[in-house]
Design a protein around this motif. Structure first.
Motif, PDB file in Angstrom:
ATOM      1  N   LEU A  58       0.805  -1.222   0.000  1.00 51.52           N
ATOM      2  CA  LEU A  58       0.000   0.000   0.000  1.00 51.52           C
ATOM      3  C   LEU A  58       0.837   1.270   0.000  1.00 51.52           C
ATOM      4  N   SER A  59       2.064   1.192   0.488  1.00 54.09           N
ATOM      5  CA  SER A  59       2.923   2.380   0.524  1.00 54.09           C
ATOM      6  C   SER A  59       3.690   2.578  -0.781  1.00 54.09           C
ATOM      7  N   ASP A  60       3.548   1.648  -1.703  1.00 47.96           N
ATOM      8  CA  ASP A  60       4.165   1.767  -3.025  1.00 47.96           C
ATOM      9  C   ASP A  60       3.091   2.243  -4.001  1.00 47.96           C
ATOM     10  N   PRO A  61       3.152   3.494  -4.453  1.00 55.97           N
ATOM     11  CA  PRO A  61       2.090   4.016  -5.324  1.00 55.97           C
ATOM     12  C   PRO A  61       1.854   3.174  -6.571  1.00 55.97           C
ATOM     13  N   ALA A  62       2.914   2.595  -7.113  1.00 60.21           N
ATOM     14  CA  ALA A  62       2.755   1.787  -8.322  1.00 60.21           C
ATOM     15  C   ALA A  62       1.946   0.528  -8.046  1.00 60.21           C
ATOM     16  N   LEU A  63       2.151  -0.081  -6.878  1.00 55.25           N
ATOM     17  CA  LEU A  63       1.415  -1.295  -6.526  1.00 55.25           C
ATOM     18  C   LEU A  63       0.009  -0.971  -6.036  1.00 55.25           C
ATOM     19  N   ALA A  64      -0.101   0.031  -5.173  1.00 54.09           N
ATOM     20  CA  ALA A  64      -1.405   0.381  -4.608  1.00 54.09           C
ATOM     21  C   ALA A  64      -2.362   0.897  -5.673  1.00 54.09           C
ATOM     22  N   GLY A  65      -1.821   1.482  -6.734  1.00 48.92           N
ATOM     23  CA  GLY A  65      -2.669   2.051  -7.774  1.00 48.92           C
ATOM     24  C   GLY A  65      -2.778   1.211  -9.024  1.00 48.92           C
ATOM     25  N   ARG A  66      -2.239   0.003  -8.972  1.00 50.46           N
ATOM     26  CA  ARG A  66      -2.275  -0.841 -10.172  1.00 50.46           C
ATOM     27  C   ARG A  66      -3.612  -1.561 -10.288  1.00 50.46           C
ATOM     28  N   LYS A  67      -4.388  -1.199 -11.282  1.00 50.07           N
ATOM     29  CA  LYS A  67      -5.677  -1.848 -11.514  1.00 50.07           C
ATOM     30  C   LYS A  67      -5.551  -2.811 -12.690  1.00 50.07           C
ATOM     31  N   PRO A  68      -6.207  -3.948 -12.622  1.00 47.21           N
ATOM     32  CA  PRO A  68      -6.119  -4.920 -13.720  1.00 47.21           C
ATOM     33  C   PRO A  68      -6.787  -4.392 -14.981  1.00 47.21           C
ATOM     34  N   THR A  69      -6.223  -4.746 -16.116  1.00 43.28           N
ATOM     35  CA  THR A  69      -6.744  -4.279 -17.398  1.00 43.28           C
ATOM     36  C   THR A  69      -7.506  -5.361 -18.155  1.00 43.28           C
ATOM     37  N   SER A  70      -7.454  -6.577 -17.655  1.00 45.87           N
ATOM     38  CA  SER A  70      -8.156  -7.691 -18.291  1.00 45.87           C
ATOM     39  C   SER A  70      -8.352  -8.782 -17.254  1.00 45.87           C
ATOM     40  N   GLY A  71      -9.140  -9.782 -17.610  1.00 44.07           N
ATOM     41  CA  GLY A  71      -9.326 -10.898 -16.699  1.00 44.07           C
ATOM     42  C   GLY A  71      -8.022 -11.607 -16.401  1.00 44.07           C
ATOM     43  N   SER A  72      -7.209 -11.797 -17.430  1.00 47.99           N
ATOM     44  CA  SER A  72      -5.918 -12.468 -17.236  1.00 47.99           C
ATOM     45  C   SER A  72      -4.998 -11.635 -16.356  1.00 47.99           C
ATOM     46  N   ASP A  73      -5.013 -10.324 -16.569  1.00 49.91           N
ATOM     47  CA  ASP A  73      -4.189  -9.436 -15.752  1.00 49.91           C
ATOM     48  C   ASP A  73      -4.637  -9.483 -14.295  1.00 49.91           C
ATOM     49  N   MET A  74      -5.945  -9.564 -14.072  1.00 47.73           N
ATOM     50  CA  MET A  74      -6.446  -9.649 -12.703  1.00 47.73           C
ATOM     51  C   MET A  74      -5.975 -10.934 -12.029  1.00 47.73           C
ATOM     52  N   LEU A  75      -5.993 -12.038 -12.748  1.00 45.69           N
ATOM     53  CA  LEU A  75      -5.522 -13.301 -12.180  1.00 45.69           C
ATOM     54  C   LEU A  75      -4.058 -13.191 -11.764  1.00 45.69           C
ATOM     55  N   ASP A  76      -3.250 -12.582 -12.628  1.00 44.14           N
ATOM     56  CA  ASP A  76      -1.828 -12.410 -12.308  1.00 44.14           C
ATOM     57  C   ASP A  76      -1.642 -11.495 -11.102  1.00 44.14           C
ATOM     58  N   LEU A  77      -2.409 -10.408 -11.069  1.00 38.70           N
ATOM     59  CA  LEU A  77      -2.273  -9.445  -9.980  1.00 38.70           C
ATOM     60  C   LEU A  77      -2.719 -10.043  -8.650  1.00 38.70           C
ATOM     61  N   LEU A  78      -3.781 -10.806  -8.674  1.00 42.76           N
ATOM     62  CA  LEU A  78      -4.229 -11.493  -7.461  1.00 42.76           C
ATOM     63  C   LEU A  78      -3.116 -12.370  -6.899  1.00 42.76           C
ATOM     64  N   ARG A  79      -2.509 -13.153  -7.773  1.00 46.07           N
ATOM     65  CA  ARG A  79      -1.450 -14.063  -7.315  1.00 46.07           C
ATOM     66  C   ARG A  79      -0.229 -13.300  -6.827  1.00 46.07           C
ATOM     67  N   GLU A  80       0.108 -12.204  -7.505  1.00 51.40           N
ATOM     68  CA  GLU A  80       1.275 -11.414  -7.088  1.00 51.40           C
ATOM     69  C   GLU A  80       1.063 -10.814  -5.700  1.00 51.40           C
ATOM     70  N   HIS A  81      -0.078 -10.193  -5.494  1.00 47.36           N
ATOM     71  CA  HIS A  81      -0.356  -9.603  -4.181  1.00 47.36           C
ATOM     72  C   HIS A  81      -0.381 -10.678  -3.099  1.00 47.36           C
ATOM     73  N   HIS A  82      -1.016 -11.791  -3.394  1.00 47.49           N
ATOM     74  CA  HIS A  82      -1.121 -12.853  -2.393  1.00 47.49           C
ATOM     75  C   HIS A  82       0.247 -13.432  -2.057  1.00 47.49           C
ATOM     76  N   ARG A  83       1.106 -13.542  -3.051  1.00 47.49           N
ATOM     77  CA  ARG A  83       2.454 -14.070  -2.816  1.00 47.49           C
ATOM     78  C   ARG A  83       3.215 -13.192  -1.827  1.00 47.49           C
ATOM     79  N   VAL A  84       3.042 -11.891  -1.944  1.00 45.89           N
ATOM     80  CA  VAL A  84       3.704 -10.964  -1.019  1.00 45.89           C
ATOM     81  C   VAL A  84       3.051 -11.024   0.363  1.00 45.89           C
TER      82      VAL A  84
END
Length: 250
Positions: A58-84
């Motif tokens: 949340l303190s990284d503007p690039a991560l906190a403000g990154r919105k998915p642009t497609s269904g596939s992108d959302m799947l990747d973003l979900l996994r990336e956030h969860h991994r952290v």
């Protein structure tokens, strides 16, 4: 919205409350020591990591403000956030979608075999929604309803939902402790098809108004506003005492 200093401590308190309402409870001063100073208590290293990792995103503007642009992108973003977020909990399979059915209070979430397809179709179904708060609510509901991971679903859902607001210059959402039951009731109303989401949107609108009213310029100012507005209060005890989340200064 004011300059960057207006929101200096927003990320910390967003991380703090996002964990607290999920049961990862620390006093706010201890959470500050964990997230800001990196002091990990020996008795609760995994819980402390959850708070620190949420704050790191949340303190990284690039991560906190990154919105998915497609269904596939959302799947990747979900996994990336969860991994952290779940890096300190290998038993929760960080970055991996669930393989077993999960429940909450007897409510069954989307089956593992249907998960990826449901997330993709849900994202596409909400493509026509342009209002930022409505999109945030839609993303929050979609991810929460699917419950794609063994743990950490609410935190991931709120991060991605808030990115919809940040991307359009809107005030982010925080669900303070005292407002937890309102938030869960709003989500449940959508799950149970009680109306068309109006109750949930009403809950989120008020949460957004509350965030906009708090002075986030310093820890002490934010802490004072949150205390004054009953934000830290236990929701059950607050309800029995007739206390509700109020806007600071009101």
């Amino acid at each position: 919205m004011g300059g960057p200093s207006r929101w200096e401590w927003l990320a910390f308190f967003e991380a703090y409350f996002s964990n607290f309402i999920e049961g990862t409870e620390f006093g706010v001063e201890e959470a500050r020591s964990i997230a800001i100073d990196g002091n990990i208590p020996a008795a609760r290293p995994q819980d402390a990591h959850d708070v620190a990792a949420t704050f790191r995103i949340l303190s990284d503007p690039a991560l906190a403000g990154r919105k998915p642009t497609s269904g596939s992108d959302m799947l990747d973003l979900l996994r990336e956030h969860h991994r952290v977020l779940m890096a300190a909990r290998p038993d929760k399979r960080p970055g991996e979608f669930k393989e077993k059915q999960n429940y909450a209070g007897g409510y069954q979430f989307v089956e593992p075999a249907l998960l990826v397809g449901t997330l993709r179709r849900g994202f596409d179904a909400f493509a026509a929604v342009t209002d930022p708060l409505q999109r945030a609510a839609a993303m929050m509901f979609l991810i929460t309803e699917c419950h794609p991971f063994d743990d950490g679903n609410g935190r991931v859902a709120r991060i991605i939902a808030n990115a919809e607001l940040t991307a359009t210059g809107q005030v982010r959402l925080i669900i303070p402790t005292v407002y937890r039951n309102n938030y869960l009731a709003g989500l449940s109303s959508v799950s149970n098809e009680a109306g068309r989401g109006e109750a949930f949107l009403s809950v989120l609108r008020y949460a957004q108004r509350w965030v906009a009213a708090v002075d986030w310029r310093s820890f002490d100012r934010a802490h004072a506003d949150i205390t004054e507005s009953f934000g830290y209060n236990d929701p059950a005890l607050a309800e029995s005492s007739g206390l509700r989340l109020r806007l600071p200064g009101s």
